[in-house]
Structure formats: C-alpha cells, structure tokens
Design a protein around this motif. Sequence first.
Motif, PDB file in Angstrom:
ATOM      1  N   ILE A  25      26.735  22.893 -10.446  1.00 37.39           N
ATOM      2  CA  ILE A  25      25.637  22.000 -10.815  1.00 37.39           C
ATOM      3  C   ILE A  25      24.539  22.040  -9.762  1.00 37.39           C
ATOM      4  N   LEU A  26      24.924  21.898  -8.505  1.00 38.34           N
ATOM      5  CA  LEU A  26      23.934  21.887  -7.431  1.00 38.34           C
ATOM      6  C   LEU A  26      23.217  23.232  -7.313  1.00 38.34           C
ATOM      7  N   LYS A  27      23.942  24.307  -7.493  1.00 36.32           N
ATOM      8  CA  LYS A  27      23.325  25.632  -7.439  1.00 36.32           C
ATOM      9  C   LYS A  27      22.262  25.766  -8.526  1.00 36.32           C
ATOM     10  N   THR A  28      22.578  25.292  -9.715  1.00 35.33           N
ATOM     11  CA  THR A  28      21.623  25.359 -10.824  1.00 35.33           C
ATOM     12  C   THR A  28      20.435  24.445 -10.588  1.00 35.33           C
ATOM     13  N   VAL A  29      20.708  23.207 -10.186  1.00 35.32           N
ATOM     14  CA  VAL A  29      19.638  22.231  -9.988  1.00 35.32           C
ATOM     15  C   VAL A  29      18.710  22.647  -8.856  1.00 35.32           C
ATOM     16  N   SER A  43      12.380  20.555  -9.145  1.00 33.66           N
ATOM     17  CA  SER A  43      11.449  20.155  -8.090  1.00 33.66           C
ATOM     18  C   SER A  43      12.198  19.344  -7.033  1.00 33.66           C
ATOM     19  N   HIS A  44      11.507  19.027  -5.961  1.00 31.87           N
ATOM     20  CA  HIS A  44      12.131  18.272  -4.862  1.00 31.87           C
ATOM     21  C   HIS A  44      12.636  16.910  -5.338  1.00 31.87           C
ATOM     22  N   GLU A  45      11.836  16.213  -6.144  1.00 35.55           N
ATOM     23  CA  GLU A  45      12.226  14.887  -6.647  1.00 35.55           C
ATOM     24  C   GLU A  45      13.448  14.984  -7.558  1.00 35.55           C
ATOM     25  N   GLU A  46      13.482  15.987  -8.406  1.00 31.99           N
ATOM     26  CA  GLU A  46      14.632  16.168  -9.296  1.00 31.99           C
ATOM     27  C   GLU A  46      15.885  16.547  -8.517  1.00 31.99           C
ATOM     28  N   CYS A  47      15.724  17.300  -7.452  1.00 29.22           N
ATOM     29  CA  CYS A  47      16.864  17.631  -6.588  1.00 29.22           C
ATOM     30  C   CYS A  47      17.457  16.379  -5.967  1.00 29.22           C
ATOM     31  N   ASN A  72      21.655  12.300  -5.742  1.00 23.18           N
ATOM     32  CA  ASN A  72      21.996  10.885  -5.854  1.00 23.18           C
ATOM     33  C   ASN A  72      23.095  10.692  -6.894  1.00 23.18           C
ATOM     34  N   THR A  73      22.988  11.377  -8.012  1.00 21.53           N
ATOM     35  CA  THR A  73      24.010  11.290  -9.053  1.00 21.53           C
ATOM     36  C   THR A  73      25.341  11.840  -8.543  1.00 21.53           C
TER      37      THR A  73
END
Length: 166
Positions: free
Chosen positions: A78-82, A87-91, A96-97
Amino acid sequence: MGLVSMLRAMVLILPLPFLLKWFRYCHANVLSHSYCLYQEVMKMACSDITVHSIYGLFTKLFQMGLDSLLIFLSYVMILKTVLSIASHEECLRALNTCVSHLCALLLFYTPEISLSVIHRFGKGSSPLLQILLGYMALLLPPLMNPIVYSVRCKHLRVRIIRVFIK
C-alpha cells in the motif's frame, strides 16, 4: 483471503477441543473466566499438559506471526503504491490511516499475547491479573477500535478532547 483465513483457523484451532478430550480431569471444574479459555481448561487436568501447552502457544504465535507478516506485507504494498503516485498531502493521509490501523492491531494483539504467556509461564501470577487480562483481550479491541479510528476525524477528535477535559 477469507477462505484461507477460515482454513487456517480450522486447521489450528479445531484440534484444541479434541486434544482437551484426552485429558484426565481431577481438579474442580470451576473456570475463573466467564468464557471457556483453553489454558484454563488445561490447568484442570491431572495429566501432563506440557505438549498441549507448547502446541497452544505455538498456534497463538503462529497465528499472530502469520497475521503480522501478511499485514506488514500489505502495508508495504500500500505504501509503495501511495508514495509513488500521490501528492505530499495524500501521502500524509495514507500514513495517518496506516498508523490508526497499527494502533488497532496493537490493541488487539497485546492483551491476547499477554494472557497466553501469563497462563503458560506465570505460575505465581495473581488470578485477578489473569481475569483482568482475559476481559481486556475480549473487550478492549471492540471498545477501543471506534475510538482509534475516530481520533483521525478532526471534528470527533475535538469533541472527545472536550469530554475528557471537563
């Protein structure tokens, strides 16, 4: 995944009641928990429970270890994909999730592992501690799970803080 999870549970947990059937019981048939806990039933046996104790601990650690490994691998994916497309905010939102999920997992696994270890190795531990950990393992995850996930929502977080400040 659901089928694999069910199969794993059946293979690891289903033998436990059949293993308990082979014991010879001579102690009082009084359980300290309000639900049937495998370790508690083993303590009532007059037979040697070493193999069963090791098997029970192995199944607990295997289940939690396999779960933890699969969860870790899914978070890596998940983290690799995200991190590669967002963007930085979405990361930050994704991280956070993930932190909320990990907190919920810790709330689930910590009392359960503690209870299992204390029942097997804590011969001199207080029965009250064992009962308390049993209820924590049973009740803490479903009670705290909504709180862990609601803390992420700013509106709910402010209201929760107000309740505790009053």
